[in-house]
Motif scaffolding. Structure first.
Motif, PDB file in Angstrom:
ATOM      1  N   UNK A 153       0.549   4.885 -11.632  1.00  0.00           N
ATOM      2  CA  UNK A 153       1.856   5.499 -11.892  1.00  0.00           C
ATOM      3  C   UNK A 153       2.655   5.662 -10.590  1.00  0.00           C
ATOM      4  N   UNK A 154       2.020   6.236  -9.553  1.00  0.00           N
ATOM      5  CA  UNK A 154       2.795   6.551  -8.345  1.00  0.00           C
ATOM      6  C   UNK A 154       2.382   5.747  -7.122  1.00  0.00           C
ATOM      7  N   UNK A 155       1.243   5.037  -7.187  1.00  0.00           N
ATOM      8  CA  UNK A 155       0.812   4.233  -6.038  1.00  0.00           C
ATOM      9  C   UNK A 155      -0.114   4.958  -5.074  1.00  0.00           C
ATOM     10  N   UNK A 156      -0.503   6.189  -5.409  1.00  0.00           N
ATOM     11  CA  UNK A 156      -1.457   6.952  -4.583  1.00  0.00           C
ATOM     12  C   UNK A 156      -2.722   6.121  -4.346  1.00  0.00           C
ATOM     13  N   UNK A 157      -3.158   6.059  -3.070  1.00  0.00           N
ATOM     14  CA  UNK A 157      -4.358   5.290  -2.728  1.00  0.00           C
ATOM     15  C   UNK A 157      -5.494   6.253  -2.420  1.00  0.00           C
ATOM     16  N   UNK A 158      -6.646   6.028  -3.065  1.00  0.00           N
ATOM     17  CA  UNK A 158      -7.802   6.910  -2.880  1.00  0.00           C
ATOM     18  C   UNK A 158      -9.007   6.111  -2.404  1.00  0.00           C
ATOM     19  N   UNK A 159      -9.589   6.524  -1.273  1.00  0.00           N
ATOM     20  CA  UNK A 159     -10.826   5.909  -0.786  1.00  0.00           C
ATOM     21  C   UNK A 159     -11.987   6.778  -1.219  1.00  0.00           C
ATOM     22  N   UNK A 160     -12.877   6.224  -2.036  1.00  0.00           N
ATOM     23  CA  UNK A 160     -14.013   7.012  -2.511  1.00  0.00           C
ATOM     24  C   UNK A 160     -14.524   6.414  -3.800  1.00  0.00           C
ATOM     25  N   UNK A 161     -15.699   6.846  -4.234  1.00  0.00           N
ATOM     26  CA  UNK A 161     -16.292   6.210  -5.407  1.00  0.00           C
ATOM     27  C   UNK A 161     -15.753   6.749  -6.722  1.00  0.00           C
ATOM     28  N   UNK A 162     -15.503   8.048  -6.792  1.00  0.00           N
ATOM     29  CA  UNK A 162     -14.978   8.633  -8.019  1.00  0.00           C
ATOM     30  C   UNK A 162     -13.584   9.188  -7.767  1.00  0.00           C
TER      31      UNK A 162
ATOM     32  N   UNK B 101       2.589   8.801   3.363  1.00  0.00           N
ATOM     33  CA  UNK B 101       1.812   9.490   4.402  1.00  0.00           C
ATOM     34  C   UNK B 101       0.324   9.165   4.274  1.00  0.00           C
ATOM     35  N   UNK B 102      -0.168   9.111   3.042  1.00  0.00           N
ATOM     36  CA  UNK B 102      -1.583   8.772   2.816  1.00  0.00           C
ATOM     37  C   UNK B 102      -1.839   7.326   3.256  1.00  0.00           C
ATOM     38  N   UNK B 103      -0.942   6.421   2.834  1.00  0.00           N
ATOM     39  CA  UNK B 103      -1.078   5.001   3.183  1.00  0.00           C
ATOM     40  C   UNK B 103      -1.059   4.828   4.703  1.00  0.00           C
ATOM     41  N   UNK B 104      -0.138   5.516   5.361  1.00  0.00           N
ATOM     42  CA  UNK B 104      -0.023   5.412   6.805  1.00  0.00           C
ATOM     43  C   UNK B 104      -1.312   5.861   7.484  1.00  0.00           C
ATOM     44  N   UNK B 105      -1.919   6.954   6.984  1.00  0.00           N
ATOM     45  CA  UNK B 105      -3.148   7.432   7.636  1.00  0.00           C
ATOM     46  C   UNK B 105      -4.296   6.465   7.386  1.00  0.00           C
TER      47      UNK B 105
ATOM     48  N   UNK C 295      -7.274  14.404 -11.759  1.00  0.00           N
ATOM     49  CA  UNK C 295      -5.844  14.097 -11.906  1.00  0.00           C
ATOM     50  C   UNK C 295      -5.337  13.595 -10.560  1.00  0.00           C
ATOM     51  N   UNK C 296      -4.328  12.756 -10.595  1.00  0.00           N
ATOM     52  CA  UNK C 296      -3.752  12.235  -9.354  1.00  0.00           C
ATOM     53  C   UNK C 296      -3.125  13.391  -8.573  1.00  0.00           C
ATOM     54  N   UNK C 297      -3.495  13.561  -7.297  1.00  0.00           N
ATOM     55  CA  UNK C 297      -2.952  14.682  -6.528  1.00  0.00           C
ATOM     56  C   UNK C 297      -1.442  14.565  -6.280  1.00  0.00           C
ATOM     57  N   UNK C 298      -0.893  13.357  -6.406  1.00  0.00           N
ATOM     58  CA  UNK C 298       0.546  13.192  -6.161  1.00  0.00           C
ATOM     59  C   UNK C 298       1.347  13.389  -7.447  1.00  0.00           C
TER      60      UNK C 298
END
Lengths: 157, 149
Positions: free
Chosen positions: B120-129, B93-97, B133-136
């Motif tokens: 670990x899970x592939x969560x993608x985060x846009x931002x500098x920091x 869902x994150x990737x799609x958005x 912890x990974x939200x997923x």
């Protein structure tokens, strides 16, 4: 079960050096000498204030059985994520735009990681598991495969 | 099982098994699985589809399929499979958005920011920091890697 040290967590408090009855914890490479380590002793594991040492089992129980339904569901999702990682990788290789390349390589990584996580749940959790060995034996029958690598793995697992 | 797996899927399986051996501090096994992963990865032929628009369609299709997939593994009481599906559904869902925003606004959404991926899970985060912890998957921040430009 022999002890291993996670260097990232180790704060060099050296309690493991004090408690080890065999000197296995005192090495120049930061790892615990598996040859000297007394199986199951765990004195260093309990003494370490940073929880940087743990025991690694030599043998594992048989992994949980997976139903055909679960495997089927996971395989469908795996196919899609695998395909998406290939598409993303092709985008990143085929563009001169650094921003798009960066986004596409993030998407390649993300899809690949999801796919890895999905396939391990489809009966390939444990590298030493029977399903892995069975697959390796089947692959050996193909042409043009690195048989030496597969044979060595089958020997070690 | 052999027939069911494409060469790229074999490559994916073997890189995961390589990580599994690394965690057990089995260096030689990790390297050998790594070699197999590379071998099958190189054999993978180019994909049939080629653009971000195709990726957007495929993530949307996955997102539509997750509810039924989760229902099926729930009926099997397979909590491990459920976990993998719950995590990858959130990431999808994150990737799609992100893809949709990029297709709408182009480079402007990324030019002045960094991209991070949870190893670990592939969560993608846009931002500098990245978050602490990974939200997923809740792994600590040091497992969330910055993607180079």
């Amino acid at each position: 079960m022999h002890a291993v040290r996670n260097i990232r967590l180790c704060t060099k408090d050296c309690l493991c050096l004090y408690v080890c009855p065999s000197g296995a914890t005192d090495t120049e490479d930061g790892q615990i000498d598996a040859g000297k380590c007394i199986s199951g002793c765990r004195l260093c594991v309990d003494a370490c204030p940073s929880h940087a040492i743990s025991l690694v089992p030599e043998e594992f129980p048989k992994p949980q059985d997976k139903s055909d339904t679960s495997i089927g569901v996971l395989m469908e999702m795996l196919k899609s994520k695998s395909e998406q990682s290939l598409i993303a990788s092709a985008i990143s290789e085929g563009t001169d735009d650094p921003v798009l390349r960066q986004l596409a390589s993030a998407l390649t990584m993300s899809n690949r990681l999801m796919a890895e996580d999905i396939i391990r749940e489809a009966g390939f959790m444990l590298p030493q598991g029977e399903s892995v060995k069975k697959l390796l034996m089947e692959l050996k029958k193909d042409h043009d495969v690195p048989c030496d690598v597969i044979d060595r793995l089958l020997e070690l697992l | 099982m052999r027939e069911a797996l494409s060469v790229n899927e074999l490559s994916i399986l073997f890189s995961n098994l390589s990580k599994g051996c690394e965690k057990q501090y089995k260096k030689e096994e990790a390297e050998l699985f790594g070699k197999l992963s590379e071998f099958y990865g190189k054999k993978a032929s180019g994909p049939d589809k080629h653009g971000l628009e195709d990726l957007e369609k495929m993530t949307r299709k996955d997102i539509d399929e997750y509810p039924e997939a989760k229902q099926k593994v729930l009926e099997e009481s397979d909590r491990g499979a459920m976990r993998a599906l719950v995590w990858s559904e959130k990431v999808s869902k994150i990737v799609s958005s992100i893809i949709s925003r990029y297709l709408k606004s182009g480079n402007s959404i990324l030019e002045t920011t960094n991209i991070h991926v949870c190893e670990i899970c592939g969560f993608v985060y846009l931002g500098d920091e990245p978050p602490e912890v990974c939200p997923v998957c809740k792994v600590p921040k040091f497992k969330i890697a910055k993607v180079r430009r």
